[in-house]
Design an enzyme around this catalytic site. Structure first.
Site, PDB file in Angstrom:
ATOM      1  N   LYS A   9       9.166  52.870  52.934  1.00 11.35           N
ATOM      2  CA  LYS A   9      10.555  52.643  53.344  1.00 11.35           C
ATOM      3  C   LYS A   9      10.733  51.202  53.856  1.00 11.35           C
ATOM      4  O   LYS A   9       9.746  50.483  54.072  1.00 11.35           O
ATOM      5  CB  LYS A   9      10.925  53.675  54.412  1.00 11.35           C
ATOM      6  CG  LYS A   9      10.911  55.123  53.889  1.00 11.35           C
ATOM      7  CD  LYS A   9      11.379  56.096  54.976  1.00 11.35           C
ATOM      8  CE  LYS A   9      11.391  57.524  54.452  1.00 11.35           C
ATOM      9  NZ  LYS A   9      11.954  58.476  55.463  1.00 11.35           N
ATOM     10  N   TYR A  49      18.877  61.521  48.753  1.00 11.28           N
ATOM     11  CA  TYR A  49      18.983  62.366  49.950  1.00 11.28           C
ATOM     12  C   TYR A  49      20.135  63.368  49.877  1.00 11.28           C
ATOM     13  O   TYR A  49      20.634  63.805  50.910  1.00 11.28           O
ATOM     14  CB  TYR A  49      19.113  61.475  51.196  1.00 11.28           C
ATOM     15  CG  TYR A  49      17.805  60.810  51.591  1.00 11.28           C
ATOM     16  CD1 TYR A  49      16.666  61.577  51.860  1.00 11.28           C
ATOM     17  CD2 TYR A  49      17.705  59.423  51.707  1.00 11.28           C
ATOM     18  CE1 TYR A  49      15.472  60.975  52.236  1.00 11.28           C
ATOM     19  CE2 TYR A  49      16.507  58.819  52.084  1.00 11.28           C
ATOM     20  CZ  TYR A  49      15.398  59.604  52.355  1.00 11.28           C
ATOM     21  OH  TYR A  49      14.218  59.016  52.736  1.00 11.28           O
ATOM     22  N   ASN A 112      10.442  56.354  59.638  1.00 18.07           N
ATOM     23  CA  ASN A 112       9.108  56.977  59.613  1.00 18.07           C
ATOM     24  C   ASN A 112       8.262  56.477  58.436  1.00 18.07           C
ATOM     25  O   ASN A 112       7.414  57.170  57.926  1.00 18.07           O
ATOM     26  CB  ASN A 112       9.216  58.503  59.661  1.00 18.07           C
ATOM     27  CG  ASN A 112      10.006  59.065  58.501  1.00 18.07           C
ATOM     28  OD1 ASN A 112      10.400  58.332  57.596  1.00 18.07           O
ATOM     29  ND2 ASN A 112      10.230  60.362  58.516  1.00 18.07           N
ATOM     30  N   HIS A 115       8.100  57.838  52.397  1.00 19.64           N
ATOM     31  CA  HIS A 115       8.673  59.066  51.832  1.00 19.64           C
ATOM     32  C   HIS A 115       7.695  59.668  50.836  1.00 19.64           C
ATOM     33  O   HIS A 115       7.033  58.946  50.104  1.00 19.64           O
ATOM     34  CB  HIS A 115       9.986  58.747  51.086  1.00 19.64           C
ATOM     35  CG  HIS A 115      10.411  59.876  50.173  1.00 19.64           C
ATOM     36  ND1 HIS A 115      11.099  60.964  50.652  1.00 19.64           N
ATOM     37  CD2 HIS A 115      10.191  60.108  48.857  1.00 19.64           C
ATOM     38  CE1 HIS A 115      11.299  61.821  49.637  1.00 19.64           C
ATOM     39  NE2 HIS A 115      10.760  61.321  48.544  1.00 19.64           N
ATOM     40  N   GLU A 126      12.823  62.804  41.428  1.00 26.02           N
ATOM     41  CA  GLU A 126      12.780  61.479  42.066  1.00 26.02           C
ATOM     42  C   GLU A 126      12.134  60.436  41.137  1.00 26.02           C
ATOM     43  O   GLU A 126      12.597  59.294  41.076  1.00 26.02           O
ATOM     44  CB  GLU A 126      12.046  61.588  43.414  1.00 26.02           C
ATOM     45  CG  GLU A 126      12.885  62.380  44.418  1.00 26.02           C
ATOM     46  CD  GLU A 126      12.138  62.838  45.676  1.00 26.02           C
ATOM     47  OE1 GLU A 126      10.960  62.476  45.860  1.00 26.02           O
ATOM     48  OE2 GLU A 126      12.765  63.569  46.469  1.00 26.02           O
TER      49      GLU A 126
END
Ligand code: IDP
Ligand code: MG
Length: 132
Positions: A9, A49, A112, A115, A126
């Site tokens: 990320k 998302y 975080n 992914h 994805e």
């Protein structure tokens, strides 16, 4: 060979941890099958998302994931989805065990660091979204 989608990320890329995170997956035994540094537009981010659209943090999540470059990867290996998720650790870094990527390098659920797809169907979805 089983495969999954993993993405460093914007926080991980900005902190200079991309190569380190790729190494963690390679050390585990994954093979890097495809990879690219890219900037997500809002449409791709919202599609990625989509399952979280109803959440209060959805806009914040899309803002964050589009805030800078990400490093998208296809990783191959046995039980790729499950093995990648266990190396990544719990969603909230406060719950992620030391030794996992989130446990070792993240402290806040909103950033975080990495992914990983949560099912084989989502991995294929994805991979088609990012690599086409
Ligand atoms: P996952 O990334 O472990 O699969 P998901 O439930 O799919 O977790 O959520 C996607 C992402 O949304 C998380 O990785 C996290 O960055 C973000 N997120 C989840 N819960 C919160 C929250 O309460 N506030 C802000 N961001 C959140
Ligand atoms: Mg998820």
């Amino acid at each position: 060979m089983d495969r999954t989608f993993v993405m460093v990320k914007p926080d991980g890329v900005a902190r200079g941890l991309t190569a380190h995170i790729v190494s963690r997956f390679e050390e585990k035994g994954f093979k890097l099958a495809a990879a690219k540094l890219m900037q997500l537009d809002r449409m791709v981010a919202e599609e990625h998302y989509d399952h979280l659209r109803s959440k209060v943090f959805f806009d914040e999540l899309v803002d964050f994931i589009t805030s800078g470059p990400v490093f998208a990867m296809v990783l191959e290996g046995k039980d790729a989805v499950k093995n990648a998720r266990s190396l990544i650790g719990a969603t909230n870094p406060s719950d992620a065990l030391p030794g996992t990527i989130r446990g070792d390098y993240a402290i806040d659920v909103a950033s975080n660091i990495v992914h990983g797809s949560d099912s084989e169907d989502n991995a294929e979805r994805e991979i088609s979204l990012y690599f086409h």
